[in-house]
Every structure is written in structure tokens, then in C-alpha cells.
Design a protein around this motif. Structure first.
Motif, PDB file in Angstrom:
ATOM      1  N   PHE A  37      39.541  41.556  36.921  1.00 10.88           N
ATOM      2  CA  PHE A  37      38.658  40.834  37.846  1.00 10.88           C
ATOM      3  C   PHE A  37      37.569  41.827  38.218  1.00 10.88           C
ATOM      4  CE2 PHE A  37      42.960  39.173  38.706  1.00 10.88           C
ATOM      5  CZ  PHE A  37      42.763  37.837  38.379  1.00 10.88           C
TER       6      PHE A  37
ATOM      7  N   ARG B  22      35.438  24.028  40.616  1.00  7.36           N
ATOM      8  CA  ARG B  22      35.080  24.438  39.246  1.00  7.36           C
ATOM      9  C   ARG B  22      34.978  23.200  38.383  1.00  7.36           C
ATOM     10  NH1 ARG B  22      38.896  29.805  38.196  1.00  7.36           N
ATOM     11  NH2 ARG B  22      38.520  30.679  40.268  1.00  7.36           N
TER      12      ARG B  22
ATOM     13  N   GLN C 244      36.581  37.162  51.647  1.00  3.18           N
ATOM     14  CA  GLN C 244      36.839  38.614  51.762  1.00  3.18           C
ATOM     15  C   GLN C 244      35.571  39.316  52.211  1.00  3.18           C
ATOM     16  OE1 GLN C 244      37.973  41.009  48.491  1.00  3.18           O
ATOM     17  NE2 GLN C 244      39.272  39.442  47.531  1.00  3.18           N
TER      18      GLN C 244
ATOM     19  N   ALA D 256      43.797  42.954  47.406  1.00  3.12           N
ATOM     20  CA  ALA D 256      43.459  41.537  47.561  1.00  3.12           C
ATOM     21  C   ALA D 256      44.268  40.754  46.544  1.00  3.12           C
ATOM     22  CB  ALA D 256      41.974  41.314  47.332  1.00  3.12           C
ATOM     23  N   PHE D 257      44.545  39.508  46.875  1.00  2.00           N
ATOM     24  CA  PHE D 257      45.200  38.630  45.890  1.00  2.00           C
ATOM     25  C   PHE D 257      44.680  37.213  46.091  1.00  2.00           C
ATOM     26  CE2 PHE D 257      47.962  38.821  49.613  1.00  2.00           C
ATOM     27  CZ  PHE D 257      48.226  37.489  49.877  1.00  2.00           C
ATOM     28  N   GLY D 258      44.815  36.405  45.048  1.00  2.00           N
ATOM     29  CA  GLY D 258      44.378  35.008  45.136  1.00  2.00           C
ATOM     30  C   GLY D 258      45.387  34.114  44.432  1.00  2.00           C
TER      31      GLY D 258
ATOM     32  N   GLN E 294      42.758  27.362  47.133  1.00  2.00           N
ATOM     33  CA  GLN E 294      43.285  28.716  46.924  1.00  2.00           C
ATOM     34  C   GLN E 294      43.594  29.345  48.268  1.00  2.00           C
ATOM     35  OE1 GLN E 294      40.347  31.133  44.912  1.00  2.00           O
ATOM     36  NE2 GLN E 294      41.197  30.650  42.894  1.00  2.00           N
TER      37      GLN E 294
ATOM     38  N   PHE F  26      36.128  42.322  40.931  1.00  3.19           N
ATOM     39  CA  PHE F  26      36.210  42.792  42.327  1.00  3.19           C
ATOM     40  C   PHE F  26      37.463  43.594  42.638  1.00  3.19           C
ATOM     41  CE2 PHE F  26      38.690  38.918  42.618  1.00  3.19           C
ATOM     42  CZ  PHE F  26      37.993  38.035  41.787  1.00  3.19           C
ATOM     43  N   THR F  27      38.321  43.826  41.645  1.00  7.33           N
ATOM     44  CA  THR F  27      39.496  44.661  41.890  1.00  7.33           C
ATOM     45  C   THR F  27      39.647  45.678  40.768  1.00  7.33           C
ATOM     46  OG1 THR F  27      40.815  42.899  40.882  1.00  7.33           O
ATOM     47  CG2 THR F  27      40.898  43.069  43.277  1.00  7.33           C
TER      48      THR F  27
ATOM     49  N   GLY G  23      46.702  36.218  40.789  1.00  2.84           N
ATOM     50  CA  GLY G  23      45.911  37.387  40.408  1.00  2.84           C
ATOM     51  C   GLY G  23      45.759  38.298  41.617  1.00  2.84           C
ATOM     52  N   CYS G  24      45.708  39.624  41.360  1.00  4.66           N
ATOM     53  CA  CYS G  24      45.575  40.543  42.500  1.00  4.66           C
ATOM     54  C   CYS G  24      45.062  41.897  42.016  1.00  4.66           C
ATOM     55  CB  CYS G  24      46.921  40.711  43.201  1.00  4.66           C
ATOM     56  SG  CYS G  24      48.166  41.449  42.143  1.00  4.66           S
ATOM     57  N   GLY G  25      44.891  42.813  42.930  1.00  4.06           N
ATOM     58  CA  GLY G  25      44.469  44.162  42.579  1.00  4.06           C
ATOM     59  C   GLY G  25      44.042  44.945  43.808  1.00  4.06           C
TER      60      GLY G  25
ATOM     61  N   GLN H 242      33.670  31.041  35.385  1.00  2.00           N
ATOM     62  CA  GLN H 242      34.307  30.197  36.396  1.00  2.00           C
ATOM     63  C   GLN H 242      33.760  28.771  36.466  1.00  2.00           C
ATOM     64  OE1 GLN H 242      34.643  32.321  40.103  1.00  2.00           O
ATOM     65  NE2 GLN H 242      36.233  33.617  39.256  1.00  2.00           N
TER      66      GLN H 242
ATOM     67  N   HIS I  43      35.844  30.400  44.172  1.00  2.00           N
ATOM     68  CA  HIS I  43      37.102  31.016  44.596  1.00  2.00           C
ATOM     69  C   HIS I  43      36.999  31.352  46.086  1.00  2.00           C
ATOM     70  CE1 HIS I  43      35.369  35.149  43.016  1.00  2.00           C
ATOM     71  NE2 HIS I  43      34.483  34.462  43.715  1.00  2.00           N
TER      72      HIS I  43
ATOM     73  N   GLU J 120      43.481  33.316  49.663  1.00  2.00           N
ATOM     74  CA  GLU J 120      43.127  34.695  49.351  1.00  2.00           C
ATOM     75  C   GLU J 120      43.864  35.575  50.355  1.00  2.00           C
ATOM     76  OE1 GLU J 120      40.660  34.887  47.107  1.00  2.00           O
ATOM     77  OE2 GLU J 120      40.136  36.986  47.146  1.00  2.00           O
TER      78      GLU J 120
ATOM     79  N   SER K 106      37.411  34.295  47.273  1.00  2.00           N
ATOM     80  CA  SER K 106      37.063  35.718  47.434  1.00  2.00           C
ATOM     81  C   SER K 106      35.804  35.978  48.278  1.00  2.00           C
ATOM     82  CB  SER K 106      36.963  36.385  46.062  1.00  2.00           C
ATOM     83  OG  SER K 106      38.193  36.255  45.378  1.00  2.00           O
TER      84      SER K 106
HETATM   85  N1  PHE Z   1      39.435  35.109  42.943  1.00  2.00           N
HETATM   86  C1  PHE Z   1      40.307  35.194  41.781  1.00  2.00           C
HETATM   87  C2  PHE Z   1      40.290  33.861  41.045  1.00  2.00           C
HETATM   88  O1  PHE Z   1      39.878  32.875  41.591  1.00  2.00           O
HETATM   89  C3  PHE Z   1      41.712  35.507  42.215  1.00  2.00           C
HETATM   90  C4  PHE Z   1      41.845  36.892  42.788  1.00  2.00           C
HETATM   91  C5  PHE Z   1      41.679  37.076  44.140  1.00  2.00           C
HETATM   92  C6  PHE Z   1      42.163  37.987  41.992  1.00  2.00           C
HETATM   93  C7  PHE Z   1      41.785  38.347  44.693  1.00  2.00           C
HETATM   94  C8  PHE Z   1      42.293  39.216  42.522  1.00  2.00           C
HETATM   95  C9  PHE Z   1      42.103  39.418  43.854  1.00  2.00           C
HETATM   96  O2  PHE Z   1      40.690  33.792  39.913  1.00  2.00           O
END
Ligand code: PHE
Length: 372
Positions: A268, A214, A193, A324-326, A227, A270-271, A301-303, A170, A188, A229, A190
Motif C-alpha cells: 500500500f 468504487r 487517518q 494502520a489497518f483497513g 470499511q 501509505f504503509t 490490509g495493514c502496515g 481503486q 477508502h 480504518e 484512509s
Molecule cells: N485503505 C486500504 C484499502 O482500502 C486498506 C488499508 C488501510 C491498508 C490501512 C493498510 C492500512 O485497500
């Protein structure tokens, strides 16, 4: 006085009075303004005025003379007084008309622009507001966290193994450690979360919009970007719910009747499982339309939240689960409002803002239209 050789005027006083009357009335009629009129009045009726002087001669006359002369002089005085009053009224009327003409107010003209009408809301702020409205409607609250984050919340608690290359993936801006604690600019949203799960008991339903950092810079990457989340944790939420929430979100955001989504397996830390989501679109002549066409565009992105992450935040993964998704907010704004260069978002160029910005009092609402 008659000149020698001339026929003497049989009514010398009459001529004087008649001339004086003619002259006075002419001057009154010609007086162009209040000041000129006042000068005429003083010359005729003032203490040293011509008519006043005539009146003063009455005392020296015989009672007979006084009777006839007095009547004529007083008549002249009355005529002059009347003419003065009439001219004064006329001048006042003219002055009023001039003023009314000069001070006319066109109430149909647009009002002068105030800072409130000139000022503009930045497209990022507008999109964040739109996202809050869309997710609030689905029962999500807004959560926030700091830009300077601990390595623990940004990586470790999110199941990035120590020394794992994913941490370097990242392009992190690391800060000088403070009291032994590793700090960084969050890469990010996240970690919000993590903060939410530590602070709140499930059920949890939040979105977390904010700045992220970044080390990257080109037409579509800036070192700081935004972003949002999304996080839902309860006992029953599954991937079907995730797909529905994303569909609702994208449909409402792009203000179209419906969208098709395509989910591709991804990774990812975390998912698990993790997915990348593509949204249906049509690319045509440099334009992109959502909710139609046969093309796909990767959008987020998600999961399902990884059991390790739940455990790291004090939540029992045997009882609770969720997704979660971002999503990149800047990218969403570019796609919806047609900007091609992300760098312009942060140039603070008022011409750009005037063109792409939003009017401050046009709040986005689902009923009234998000971008109306
Ligand atoms: N945090 C991830 C990113 O910055 C995006 C993400 C968030 C993916 C939550 C899955 C769940 O790329």
C-alpha cells in the motif's frame, strides 16, 4: 263475572287479586332484561297500572270493606314490589357476569407488537456497533470524515505519487472539479487517518468506520460499501502491537476463544512495511468457522504508517510511529452472519431485513455478548 249457568265464584275479588298476583309475578319472573322488567312494573304499579287501579278503588269502599280489601291489595303491592326488586338484582348480576365473561383479559398473552419490536437494525449497523464496542474496550475513539473527499486527502497525502497507476487501481468515481480542486467519492477510509493526524497531536488511537465507493458490481462487490480504518500513532507502537490488536479484534468479533493470524507482505503506498492478514478458519460443507481448522482466509490490509504520510500530516517520523489497518465491514458481516450475496445488503427488502436484522434494543456489549 260468572257466566250464566256457572256456579258463581264466592270470592270474586279474591280471584281477581289472586289472578293478578299470579300474572304479575309470572311476568316479573319472565322479564328477560331491565327494559322488559320496567314495562311489567309500569303495567302493575305505574300510574295507570293494574295494582294502582285496584288501590284507587279503595276510596269508594265502605270502611269495613276497605279494611279487608286494603290489606289484601297492599299485600299484593308489596309482593310485586319485592319480586321486582329481586328480579332486578338477578338481572343486574346476570349482566355483570356476562360482561365479566366477555371482557376477560388473559394477562399471560404476549403483548401486541409495537414498531420497536418489529423494526430491525441492519447487519452493517450492528457490525459497526460491535466494532465500536470492541475497539472502545482497547481505548480507541471513533473518528469520521466526509464521503466526498479531496483528491489530496484520498491519494496525495497518503503517498500515492501523482499520475501513479495506484490511483487508478481503486476504480475511483471522480467528480467535476470545484474551484480547481479535484473531488471524488472516497475510495477508502484512509483519508480519515489524514484528517485525524492533521487535527490531533499524538498519541492517536482511532477507528474510522464509514462508506466508501468504487466502480465495481458483482456478488461480492457493490459500488458503495463499508470499511473500518484503524490508526495508532505514538512514539513506541510497533508491529507486535498491531498483531495483538488484530488478534484481539478478530477473536472478539467472531466470538471465539482465540484465532491464529498469518501476515503476508503486500503493498500500500501509505504503509511500509505493508501486510495482508489471513485469519485461521475451517471450511466445511459451505460453512466457515473461525478460530479453528487449517485453512486461511484473507481478511484485511495493514502496515506501519509510511514516514511520508506522517510528514504530510505534520508529524515528525523521527519521533512518532504507528500502524494502520483497513477492513471491509460488509465482508465481516457476511462472514459472521452467513449472507452470501452482498447486493442484498442494499436492496432495502424488509423480508431480508426481518431475517438478518437485529432487535433494536439488543445493544452489543463485550460482557453481555456482541450478537446475543
Ligand atoms: N485503505 C486500504 C484499502 O482500502 C486498506 C488499508 C488501510 C491498508 C490501512 C493498510 C492500512 O485497500
Amino acid at each position: 263475572m260468572a257466566e250464566p249457568g256457572q256456579i258463581p265464584n264466592p270470592w270474586p275479588e279474591m280471584t281477581d287479586i289472586a289472578t293478578l298476583e299470579q300474572e304479575t309475578l309470572r311476568q316479573i319472573a319472565e322479564a328477560a332484561d331491565e327494559a322488559a322488567l320496567e314495562a311489567v312494573r309500569l303495567a302493575a304499579l305505574g300510574k295507570k297500572g293494574a295494582i294502582s287501579a285496584l288501590l284507587a278503588t279503595l276510596g269508594k269502599m265502605s270502611p269495613e270493606e276497605r279494611k279487608t280489601e286494603g290489606a289484601r291489595i297492599n299485600l299484593l303491592k308489596d309482593k310485586a314490589t319485592e319480586a321486582l326488586a329481586a328480579r332486578r338484582a338477578e338481572l343486574a348480576k346476570e349482566a355483570l357476569e356476562r360482561r365479566l365473561a366477555a371482557e376477560t383479559l388473559d394477562v399471560t398473552l404476549p403483548t401486541a407488537t409495537s414498531p420497536l419490536t418489529r423494526g430491525r437494525i441492519h447487519p452493517i449497523s450492528q457490525v459497526m456497533e460491535e466494532l465500536s464496542v470492541i475497539f472502545a474496550d482497547m481505548g480507541f475513539a471513533v473518528a469520521e470524515g466526509p464521503d466526498i473527499e479531496s483528491d489530496d486527502f484520498n491519494f496525495t497525502k497518503l503517498n500515492f505519487p501523482e499520475g501513479h497507476p495506484a490511483r487508478e487501481m481503486q476504480d475511483t468515481f471522480f467528480l467535476t472539479p470545484e474551484a480547481g480542486e479535484k473531488k471524488l467519492l472516497r475510495t477508502h477510509t484512509s483519508p480519515v487517518q489524514v484528517r485525524t493526524m492533521i487535527a490531533q497531536k499524538p498519541p492517536i488511537r482511532v477507528i474510522c468506520p464509514g462508506r466508501v465507493y468504487r466502480c465495481d458490481f458483482d456478488q461480492t462487490h457493490t459500488p458503495m460499501f463499508h470499511q473500518v480504518e484503524g490508526l495508532v500513532i505514538d512514539e513506541t507502537t510497533h508491529m507486535g502491537h498491531l498483531k495483538w490488536v488484530l488478534e484481539e479484534f478478530l477473536k472478539n468479533f467472531f466470538e471465539v476463544k482465540g484465532v491464529r493470524l498469518r501476515m503476508r507482505p503486500s503493498f500500500f503506498p501509505f504503509t511500509e512495511p505493508s501486510m495482508e492478514v489471513d485469519v485461521q478458519c475451517r471450511r466445511q460443507g459451505g460453512e466457515i468457522r473461525f478460530g479453528e481448522g487449517e485453512d486461511w482466509m484473507e481478511i484485511l490490509g495493514c502496515g506501519m504508517v509510511h514516514p511520508n504520510v506522517l510528514r504530510n500530516c505534520g508529524i515528525d517520523p523521527d519521533v512518532h510511529q504507528g500502524f494502520a489497518f483497513g477492513v471491509g465491514i460488509d465482508r465481516l458481516a457476511m462472514l459472521k452472519y452467513g449472507m452470501s450475496d452482498l447486493r442484498a445488503f442494499f436492496d432495502a427488502d424488509t423480508r431480508w431485513l426481518e431475517h438478518y436484522g437485529f432487535r433494536p434494543l439488543d445493544f452489543p456489549t463485550l460482557a453481555g455478548g456482541l450478537s446475543a
